[in-house]
Design a protein around this motif. Structure first.
Motif, PDB file in Angstrom:
ATOM      1  N   LYS A  92      35.873   6.028  22.556  1.00  0.00           N
ATOM      2  CA  LYS A  92      36.877   5.808  21.508  1.00  0.00           C
ATOM      3  C   LYS A  92      37.011   7.040  20.611  1.00  0.00           C
ATOM      4  CE  LYS A  92      36.548   0.757  21.200  1.00  0.00           C
ATOM      5  NZ  LYS A  92      36.153  -0.402  20.352  1.00  0.00           N
ATOM      6  N   LEU A  95      39.013   9.570  22.438  1.00  0.00           N
ATOM      7  CA  LEU A  95      40.431   9.220  22.447  1.00  0.00           C
ATOM      8  C   LEU A  95      41.088   9.580  21.114  1.00  0.00           C
ATOM      9  CD1 LEU A  95      42.923   7.891  23.710  1.00  0.00           C
ATOM     10  CD2 LEU A  95      42.031   5.668  22.931  1.00  0.00           C
ATOM     11  N   ARG A  99      44.200  12.231  20.594  1.00  0.00           N
ATOM     12  CA  ARG A  99      45.449  11.856  19.928  1.00  0.00           C
ATOM     13  C   ARG A  99      45.780  12.813  18.789  1.00  0.00           C
ATOM     14  NH1 ARG A  99      44.439   5.262  19.822  1.00  0.00           N
ATOM     15  NH2 ARG A  99      45.352   4.841  21.896  1.00  0.00           N
ATOM     16  N   ASN A 113      46.171  10.044  28.033  1.00  0.00           N
ATOM     17  CA  ASN A 113      46.115   8.869  28.908  1.00  0.00           C
ATOM     18  C   ASN A 113      44.766   8.763  29.612  1.00  0.00           C
ATOM     19  OD1 ASN A 113      48.721   8.160  28.231  1.00  0.00           O
ATOM     20  ND2 ASN A 113      49.643   9.255  29.970  1.00  0.00           N
ATOM     21  N   ASN A 116      42.278   7.427  27.202  1.00  0.00           N
ATOM     22  CA  ASN A 116      42.483   5.996  27.006  1.00  0.00           C
ATOM     23  C   ASN A 116      41.897   5.202  28.182  1.00  0.00           C
ATOM     24  OD1 ASN A 116      43.711   3.719  25.547  1.00  0.00           O
ATOM     25  ND2 ASN A 116      45.064   3.602  27.326  1.00  0.00           N
ATOM     26  N   GLN A 120      38.933   2.160  28.333  1.00  0.00           N
ATOM     27  CA  GLN A 120      39.020   0.895  29.056  1.00  0.00           C
ATOM     28  C   GLN A 120      37.847   0.732  30.029  1.00  0.00           C
ATOM     29  OE1 GLN A 120      42.882   0.731  30.897  1.00  0.00           O
ATOM     30  NE2 GLN A 120      43.976   0.951  28.959  1.00  0.00           N
TER      31      GLN A 120
END
Length: 249
Positions: A92, A95, A99, A113, A116, A120
């Motif tokens: 996280k 990510l 961003r 992407n 991300n 997951q």
């Protein structure tokens, strides 16, 4: 005596008549062997390989729904859960960094992407580790009594090893097999009396289910009945006979 007289005497004798006559009450469901079974019964098995630690259940013990019956030594599984949680946190954070860099056009959409996707993936690994940690505790799926204990405290067992047999409380079911020739006369909710050998008493019951298939070898059909009430003296495994009351009873 003439030969004809001898033949006639043999035909009319009781022994000969007994051999050729159909069995008495062949079309009446008079007395049939029955077995008492619990409404619910299951064998609880180990969902993981490990060493049993806390062992709370004993033979014949009454347990509540969701009661803890046993625990495994799960230091390793708990450590995997913490590692998975840390990897999720790191994914996280990565990510968020991607961003922020994307806002400055320092990275492209593909890198965002991919970051991300890593989140997951890490979240799935954490969920898997938590699920495996849940295998450390063996709980009762329903209220009942322990019918058999297969394992011992501190025993190391592989996954799938039987641990406990559990039978539910409440009214018992009655299982019986009747001649298939009686199938047209049978119907759901039909009353019957169950005589239990171990107690010497009779208990009213009603047919609750009729098997959809006939045993072609034995020429019988399986029935299931429910006792009209719960009786504390009755336990699963008791046996006896069933009597279908006639219209004149």
């Amino acid at each position: 005596r003439s030969l004809l007289a001898v033949i006639l005497s043999l035909i009319l004798s009781p022994a000969f008549a007994d051999e050729t006559a159909p069995p008495p009450n062949s079309n009446e469901p008079s007395t049939i062997r029955v077995l008492l079974v619990a409404g619910l019964e299951t064998t609880l098995s180990s969902q993981m390989a490990g060493t049993l630690g806390e062992f709370k259940a004993a033979l014949g013990q009454t347990v509540a729904k969701d009661a803890v019956l046993a625990r495994f030594d799960c230091a390793e599984a708990q450590a995997r859960t913490r590692v998975a949680a840390a990897e999720l946190t790191m994914a996280k954070q990565n990510l968020d960094a991607k961003r922020n860099l994307r806002k400055l056009d320092a990275v492209g959409d593909l890198e965002v992407n991919m970051a991300n996707t890593e989140v997951q993936k890490a979240d799935g690994a954490r969920a898997l580790a938590q699920a495996q940690s849940g295998y450390c505790v063996v709980q009762a799926p329903f209220a009942g009594r322990v019918a058999k204990v297969h394992a011992k405290p501190f025993q190391t067992v592989p996954a799938g090893t039987p641990l406990f047999d559990l039978v539910s409380d409440g009214a018992l079911k009655v299982r019986l097999n009747v001649p298939s020739s009686l199938l047209p006369q049978l119907k759901a909710n039909q009353p019957l009396d169950v005589d239990i050998l171990e107690t010497g008493k009779s208990y009213p019951a009603h047919v609750s289910a009729i098997n959809a298939r006939v045993d072609a070898v034995a020429q019988t059909v399986e029935l299931e009945a429910r006792l009209d009430a719960a009786h504390p003296e009755l336990i699963a495994g008791m046996s006896g006979t069933a009597r279908f009351p006639s219209a004149n009873d």
